[in-house]
Design a protein around this motif. Structure first.
Motif, PDB file in Angstrom:
ATOM      1  N   VAL A 148      35.089  -4.504  58.582  1.00 39.15           N
ATOM      2  CA  VAL A 148      34.444  -4.566  57.270  1.00 39.15           C
ATOM      3  C   VAL A 148      33.116  -5.316  57.369  1.00 39.15           C
ATOM      4  N   LEU A 149      33.078  -6.407  58.119  1.00 35.94           N
ATOM      5  CA  LEU A 149      31.836  -7.151  58.304  1.00 35.94           C
ATOM      6  C   LEU A 149      30.766  -6.272  58.940  1.00 35.94           C
ATOM      7  N   LYS A 150      31.181  -5.407  59.844  1.00 32.74           N
ATOM      8  CA  LYS A 150      30.237  -4.506  60.513  1.00 32.74           C
ATOM      9  C   LYS A 150      29.670  -3.461  59.558  1.00 32.74           C
ATOM     10  N   MET A 151      30.384  -3.183  58.481  1.00 33.07           N
ATOM     11  CA  MET A 151      29.916  -2.181  57.518  1.00 33.07           C
ATOM     12  C   MET A 151      28.706  -2.653  56.725  1.00 33.07           C
ATOM     13  N   GLY A 152      28.506  -3.976  56.658  1.00 35.05           N
ATOM     14  CA  GLY A 152      27.344  -4.492  55.957  1.00 35.05           C
ATOM     15  C   GLY A 152      27.230  -3.952  54.546  1.00 35.05           C
ATOM     16  N   GLY A 153      26.072  -3.348  54.253  1.00 44.01           N
ATOM     17  CA  GLY A 153      25.857  -2.766  52.932  1.00 44.01           C
ATOM     18  C   GLY A 153      25.937  -1.252  52.933  1.00 44.01           C
ATOM     19  N   SER A 154      26.732  -0.701  53.843  1.00 49.19           N
ATOM     20  CA  SER A 154      26.850   0.766  53.932  1.00 49.19           C
ATOM     21  C   SER A 154      27.833   1.325  52.921  1.00 49.19           C
ATOM     22  N   LYS A 155      28.517   0.438  52.194  1.00 47.42           N
ATOM     23  CA  LYS A 155      29.419   0.835  51.119  1.00 47.42           C
ATOM     24  C   LYS A 155      29.204  -0.114  49.945  1.00 47.42           C
ATOM     25  N   GLY A 156      29.652   0.329  48.766  1.00 43.87           N
ATOM     26  CA  GLY A 156      29.600  -0.536  47.597  1.00 43.87           C
ATOM     27  C   GLY A 156      30.609  -1.663  47.722  1.00 43.87           C
ATOM     28  N   PRO A 157      30.458  -2.742  46.958  1.00 43.62           N
ATOM     29  CA  PRO A 157      31.312  -3.918  47.104  1.00 43.62           C
ATOM     30  C   PRO A 157      32.781  -3.663  46.787  1.00 43.62           C
ATOM     31  N   ILE A 158      33.048  -2.813  45.812  1.00 46.78           N
ATOM     32  CA  ILE A 158      34.442  -2.527  45.467  1.00 46.78           C
ATOM     33  C   ILE A 158      35.102  -1.742  46.591  1.00 46.78           C
ATOM     34  N   ASP A 159      34.354  -0.822  47.209  1.00 47.23           N
ATOM     35  CA  ASP A 159      34.879  -0.056  48.345  1.00 47.23           C
ATOM     36  C   ASP A 159      35.062  -0.941  49.570  1.00 47.23           C
ATOM     37  N   LEU A 160      34.137  -1.876  49.788  1.00 40.04           N
ATOM     38  CA  LEU A 160      34.296  -2.817  50.904  1.00 40.04           C
ATOM     39  C   LEU A 160      35.580  -3.633  50.728  1.00 40.04           C
ATOM     40  N   ALA A 161      35.804  -4.102  49.496  1.00 43.55           N
ATOM     41  CA  ALA A 161      37.017  -4.877  49.228  1.00 43.55           C
ATOM     42  C   ALA A 161      38.264  -4.041  49.505  1.00 43.55           C
ATOM     43  N   LYS A 162      38.235  -2.776  49.101  1.00 44.56           N
ATOM     44  CA  LYS A 162      39.383  -1.889  49.358  1.00 44.56           C
ATOM     45  C   LYS A 162      39.609  -1.704  50.854  1.00 44.56           C
ATOM     46  N   GLU A 163      38.495  -1.570  51.613  1.00 43.63           N
ATOM     47  CA  GLU A 163      38.613  -1.429  53.069  1.00 43.63           C
ATOM     48  C   GLU A 163      39.283  -2.664  53.664  1.00 43.63           C
ATOM     49  N   ALA A 164      39.048  -3.822  53.035  1.00 40.62           N
ATOM     50  CA  ALA A 164      39.652  -5.068  53.510  1.00 40.62           C
ATOM     51  C   ALA A 164      41.065  -5.267  52.977  1.00 40.62           C
ATOM     52  N   GLY A 165      41.507  -4.358  52.088  1.00 42.44           N
ATOM     53  CA  GLY A 165      42.857  -4.437  51.545  1.00 42.44           C
ATOM     54  C   GLY A 165      42.971  -5.163  50.225  1.00 42.44           C
ATOM     55  N   VAL A 166      41.869  -5.243  49.465  1.00 37.43           N
ATOM     56  CA  VAL A 166      41.870  -5.949  48.176  1.00 37.43           C
ATOM     57  C   VAL A 166      41.321  -5.016  47.102  1.00 37.43           C
ATOM     58  N   ASP A 167      42.100  -4.787  46.058  1.00 39.13           N
ATOM     59  CA  ASP A 167      41.681  -3.893  44.975  1.00 39.13           C
ATOM     60  C   ASP A 167      41.100  -4.706  43.817  1.00 39.13           C
ATOM     61  N   MET A 168      39.774  -4.758  43.754  1.00 37.43           N
ATOM     62  CA  MET A 168      39.106  -5.551  42.729  1.00 37.43           C
ATOM     63  C   MET A 168      38.866  -4.762  41.438  1.00 37.43           C
ATOM     64  N   THR A 169      39.386  -3.543  41.350  1.00 36.64           N
ATOM     65  CA  THR A 169      39.249  -2.794  40.094  1.00 36.64           C
ATOM     66  C   THR A 169      40.228  -3.315  39.054  1.00 36.64           C
ATOM     67  N   THR A 170      41.196  -4.115  39.483  1.00 35.27           N
ATOM     68  CA  THR A 170      42.125  -4.760  38.558  1.00 35.27           C
ATOM     69  C   THR A 170      41.914  -6.270  38.638  1.00 35.27           C
ATOM     70  N   THR A 171      42.467  -7.002  37.698  1.00 31.22           N
ATOM     71  CA  THR A 171      42.357  -8.463  37.729  1.00 31.22           C
ATOM     72  C   THR A 171      43.490  -9.099  38.532  1.00 31.22           C
ATOM     73  N   ARG A 172      44.356  -8.289  39.111  1.00 31.52           N
ATOM     74  CA  ARG A 172      45.506  -8.850  39.820  1.00 31.52           C
ATOM     75  C   ARG A 172      45.114  -9.758  40.989  1.00 31.52           C
ATOM     76  N   PRO A 173      44.180  -9.365  41.870  1.00 30.95           N
ATOM     77  CA  PRO A 173      43.788 -10.288  42.943  1.00 30.95           C
ATOM     78  C   PRO A 173      43.249 -11.615  42.404  1.00 30.95           C
ATOM     79  N   LEU A 174      42.483 -11.550  41.327  1.00 24.37           N
ATOM     80  CA  LEU A 174      41.958 -12.761  40.705  1.00 24.37           C
ATOM     81  C   LEU A 174      43.086 -13.629  40.179  1.00 24.37           C
ATOM     82  N   GLU A 175      44.051 -13.012  39.542  1.00 17.94           N
ATOM     83  CA  GLU A 175      45.194 -13.759  39.012  1.00 17.94           C
ATOM     84  C   GLU A 175      46.003 -14.392  40.142  1.00 17.94           C
ATOM     85  N   GLU A 176      46.112 -13.692  41.277  1.00 15.57           N
ATOM     86  CA  GLU A 176      46.819 -14.253  42.434  1.00 15.57           C
ATOM     87  C   GLU A 176      46.079 -15.477  42.970  1.00 15.57           C
ATOM     88  N   ALA A 177      44.748 -15.388  43.017  1.00 13.25           N
ATOM     89  CA  ALA A 177      43.952 -16.524  43.484  1.00 13.25           C
ATOM     90  C   ALA A 177      44.120 -17.719  42.549  1.00 13.25           C
TER      91      ALA A 177
END
Length: 599
Positions: free
Chosen positions: A548-577
């Motif tokens: 994911v770090l190697k992808m840099g800015g080749s994808k949008g931030p929400i897609d980068l997060a998904k590639e890393a295994g985090v779905d930021m389209t919901t508030t669930r990750p935020l609530e877990e944090a």
């Protein structure tokens, strides 16, 4: 405080790795201007797939040079704002770049007007530029005529002026007076207040320092408000000129983040984090036996007497060991940062507060901090080294146009490192007191700063833009009122707001960087989850993160997060944090009681 010329060169970064001297710097400006002029002639009327493909490579090369020049001139000023030579060099670059940007201003609108079939073929032949082309198409409806784009590009230094004005006022004009406390001379300035006095366990000294520091800020509040009002007014006007639904949509478009994600994030933090932090405030009050919990007391550390003194060599050992799960290659970059002088540790007059990392495309990264031999500064170094390694991976694997991550995601690699280091120290803790120190560092430094401090900035910023959307012109009294209202909403009755707390908006430059403050909580949310994968996950989890770090800015931030295994389209990750933060605060409370450290 020493002058910059008096500090040991070993404590400074090797800035000459970018440009050996002014002659080399100005020579590259000349080459850049020639490249931009030639580019505008060659690609003024691009039509074919071949022409577009060639232009993308050359445009990316030009952007890489701009990045390097801008970084060199910009970060040189940050370590010594009293040096007129640095300021004049930066101003001259701004003037030269305005001409360059004017020459290049035709290009992105020209791409946006090309037939979609042509652009599809371009993407097919140049997959490494796919996201750049996608973003161009997204901006198509907001592109203006070539003439208008050229005018706006030439005015870019003017639009950036408020940020320069803010820094000139904060670091050049604000004049603090030292004072005496129980026979000791107390040095008061931005660095000493934010690094030492704000956390001093002596209540009378801490509160007196808070008062004196904010008394100075108050003298500049009208000038600062005028500068900030100019910034937000400019942004609103540009959003209108480009036809965006609101200034929020205009600023979020730069990050490729939906408005609903932004709104939900801020609302969730105000609702769900505030109760945990109010409990933390009560813990501080009870631990120190304070007569009342005030805003000036919130930065107090739990058990500061346990704070280890760590010199820079020991910090290097801790960081290389703590981040070793990320692999040999990653650790080799960390090691080079120390050995090859990528880091500026020095304390000197005119150096700005805080810390940052810059990763120019055609150079190694540069980290600025003010190292004070505390373990909390080790966490800061780990944080900035996260930015540095991400910059290396991006620059090595992406074209310059796509090396920079969205602001929404960019704090993820840094906070993942910071929390990974804290987990490392927690696992090494030999007794309850050491465990207490690590847990309290996680809250008092990492989560308080990135979640609470920056969230309050973000909430304040949202209210400011809402007022601007209504056509209001804001003064210092408006900014003071808005910030105080947000403090009251977050802290409730648990914290008394000292006089001066309403001026906190004057202490950060983030308001001159678009919608930056709210992205810290996004980055820390992703970083919290990724850190768990780094420490407790599998080799595949860690490899996935490096990819994911190697992808840099080749994808949008929400897609980068998904590639890393985090779905930021919901508030669930935020609530877990937030739940994780709450659990740490509960453990701190339990350990203080167990160790009989409540007064």
């Amino acid at each position: 405080m020493k002058k910059r010329s008096e500090v040991d060169v070993k404590e400074t970064w090797k800035i000459e790795d970018m440009y050996a001297d002014d002659d080399a710097f100005y020579e590259e400006i000349g080459e850049l201007k020639a490249k931009a002029s030639e580019f505008s002639k060659e690609f003024k009327d691009i039509e074919t797939v071949e022409e577009v493909s060639k232009s993308l490579r050359e445009y990316s090369e030009i952007i890489a040079i701009v990045d390097k020049l801008g970084t060199f001139a910009g970060i040189s000023m940050e370590v010594d704002t009293t040096d007129d030579h640095m300021a004049k060099r930066y101003a001259r670059l701004g003037n030269e770049l305005s001409k360059v940007f004017s020459d290049l201003s035709f290009y992105e609108p020209a791409l946006s007007r090309l037939d979609k079939n042509i652009l599809s073929q371009v993407v097919e032949k140049n997959k490494d530029f796919a996201y750049f082309i996608e973003r161009i198409e997204d901006k198509q409806a907001h592109m203006l005529s070539d003439e208008t784009e050229a005018v706006l590009a030439s005015l870019e230094p003017t639009f950036d002026a408020p940020y320069t004005n803010y820094n000139d006022m904060r670091y050049g004009d604000m004049d603090f007076e030292n004072f005496e406390y129980e026979g000791e001379e107390i040095v008061l300035n931005h660095n000493t207040f934010e690094e030492f006095l704000e956390t001093d366990p002596r209540t009378d000294l801490r509160r007196e320092s808070f008062k004196r520091y904010h008394d100075v800020l108050r003298k500049y509040q009208n000038a600062d408000a005028s500068v900030y009002n100019t910034q937000v007014t400019n942004e609103k006007r540009l959003s209108d000129i480009r036809g965006y639904e609101s200034v929020f949509h205009y600023l979020l478009a730069r990050q490729d983040v939906d408005f609903d994600i932004y709104e939900n994030q801020l609302d969730t933090i105000m609702e769900k984090l505030a109760p945990h932090m109010r409990k933390y405030a009560e813990i501080i009050k009870k631990h120190y036996g304070l007569d009342e919990m005030t805003y000036a007391d919130l930065k107090l550390a739990i058990d500061p007497d346990y704070e280890l003194e760590v010199d820079i060599d020991k910090a290097r050992e801790y960081i290389l060991d703590g981040l070793s799960p990320l692999g040999e290659e990653y650790v080799s970059y960390l090691d080079k940062a120390f050995s090859d002088r990528w880091i500026d540790y020095a304390q000197n007059t005119g150096k700005r507060t805080g810390a940052f990392c810059a990763s120019p495309y055609k150079s190694h990264p540069f980290i600025m901090t003010t190292y004070n031999n505390s373990m909390s500064q080790v966490m800061t170094l780990a944080h900035e080294l996260g930015h540095a390694c991400q910059g290396i991976y991006s620059n090595d694997n992406q074209e310059a146009l796509l090396s920079g991550m969205s602001m929404y995601f960019v704090e993820s690699p840094s906070t993942a490192n910071e929390i990974t280091m804290e987990r490392y120290l927690l696992n090494k803790a030999e007794d309850d007191r050491e465990k207490l120190w690590v847990l309290s560092t996680m809250i008092g430094k990492t989560y308080y700063h990135n979640f609470v401090t920056h969230f309050l900035e973000a909430s304040f910023q949202r209210d400011v833009y809402r007022a601007v959307e209504k056509g209001e012109s804001l003064s210092s009294s408006d900014f003071n009122r808005i910030f105080k209202e947000n403090l009251e909403k977050f802290w409730g009755d648990s914290v008394k707001l000292d006089e001066g707390s309403e001026l906190t908006w004057m202490r950060q430059p983030h308001y001159y960087m678009g919608l930056y403050p709210y992205t810290y909580s996004a980055g820390l949310t992703i970083g919290t989850i990724i850190s768990d994968k780094i420490v407790n996950g599998t080799d595949e989890d860690r490899k996935r993160w490096i990819d994911v770090l190697k992808m840099g800015g080749s994808k949008g931030p929400i897609d980068l997060a998904k590639e890393a295994g985090v779905d930021m389209t919901t508030t669930r990750p935020l609530e877990e944090a937030i739940e994780f933060i709450g659990s740490i605060i509960d453990q701190i409370d339990e350990l203080l009681a167990k160790l009989d450290m409540y007064k």
